[in-house]
Design an enzyme around this catalytic site. Sequence first.
Site, short mmCIF file in Angstrom:
data_model
loop_
_atom_site.label_atom_id
_atom_site.label_comp_id
_atom_site.label_asym_id
_atom_site.label_seq_id
_atom_site.Cartn_x
_atom_site.Cartn_y
_atom_site.Cartn_z
N HIS A 151 0.85 -1.19 0.00
CA HIS A 151 0.00 0.00 0.00
C HIS A 151 0.88 1.23 0.00
CE1 HIS A 151 -3.19 2.82 1.14
NE2 HIS A 151 -4.02 1.90 0.71
N GLU B 270 -7.76 -5.23 -0.21
CA GLU B 270 -8.28 -6.12 -1.25
C GLU B 270 -8.11 -7.60 -0.91
OE1 GLU B 270 -9.89 -4.31 -2.92
OE2 GLU B 270 -8.87 -2.87 -4.20
#
Length: 370
Positions: free
Chosen positions: A256, A314
């Site tokens: 991320h 996700e």
Amino acid sequence: MVASTVISNGLDGIVVAETEISEVDGDKGRLIIRGKDAEELAFASTFEETCLVLWCGPDALERGKDIDHLRKCFGLARLEAYELLKGKPFILTQKNPMDAIRTATSFLTGDTRAGIDEFAKLTAAVAVFAANWLRLKEGLPIVTPDPELSHSADFLRMLRGENAPAIETQGLDTYLTTVSDHGMNASTFTARVVASTDSDNVSCVVAAIGALKGPLHGGAPGPVLEMLDAIGTAGDAEKWLTKELDAGKRIMGMGHRIYKVRDPRAAIFERAIKRLEDAGVPARRLALARAVEKKAEELLARRHPEKPLKANVEFYTAVLLDALAIPKDLFTSVFAVGRVGGWCAHIAEQRRKGRLIRPASRYCGPRPPN
Ligand code: COA
């Protein structure tokens, strides 16, 4: 000076807006939405309540802002979107569901008002388009929305053609609330840039859908499920992941830009999955997902000691939505069903500021001789 191995796109860390909507603390792994920890909101709110808080402020519910009115707006707006679709089914026939939802959304009538009725119209429509894209793809008739149901319950009903158990509706409320907003991510920034030009709300949302579609943003959970299926068993994780990394590929659901620790939304989804399992709804891929996450984190840490690459939202989105029997083709679209609530809040905030976003670039191309 130590040379950086990370190539910046020039926007990293630049504050492009002041916002009261949400904050992402990448070091501590904390997401605050309208003054509340995302986890608290995720297990206490329906999606409509989350939208009310996003659109009207942190104490909207306590101030007695009319949640019943908003629920009615959502119900009517789902019916309106359905009528649009019934008259023009061709707007939802593109093969990729995000393309189809983007196209269908562009057929809505847009203006620049920033009221909850206007935002409910947009938000409700995205859900109707997402659910019915699947119906059309499977050759099934589109489903008339039930305005009496909650947004999550009706979404699952439209998708399945029958009512979903309450525990699954709760699971979807948790999901939609958790993904509803996340600081200045790419699609939210896109929506704000369009709003800053004083363009209409539909144009803002259509542009944001385009940004969310990309695999580096909202397009990862489908590939996460494909990865889990390709790996098959925990024992095969290392071999499969190593091969992918050796081939220079990225492991979907890992890493991320902001979080240096595990994405807090992964833990929220694990808790939501556990609640489903406790109620007898199996999450077939949970054990495998945990094993693959552990192995991926270990292998990525060896290859990138300079940058912690841990599970992002996700990774467990794939497991949660799979447990809710939502097909993987639709994962990014269901992300849009939730995130559109946040986009609307940012559109309103940007309109209040009323200032064009006009970043600068540094020209590094050739110049005329003089
Ligand atoms: N798998 C393998 N390598 C990864 C990786 C992943 N998931 N994420 C980052 N890396 C590598 C990059 O290839 C880069 O290596 P290099 O320097 O040898 O080229 C290094 O880590 C640094 O990455 P960086 O460019 O700083 O990452 P980023 O901040 O641009 O990327 C993401 C953030 C989310 C786009 C990235 O982690 C990614 O692509 N993840 C997979 C897709 C995904 O899950 N998206 C959903 C995001 S919520």
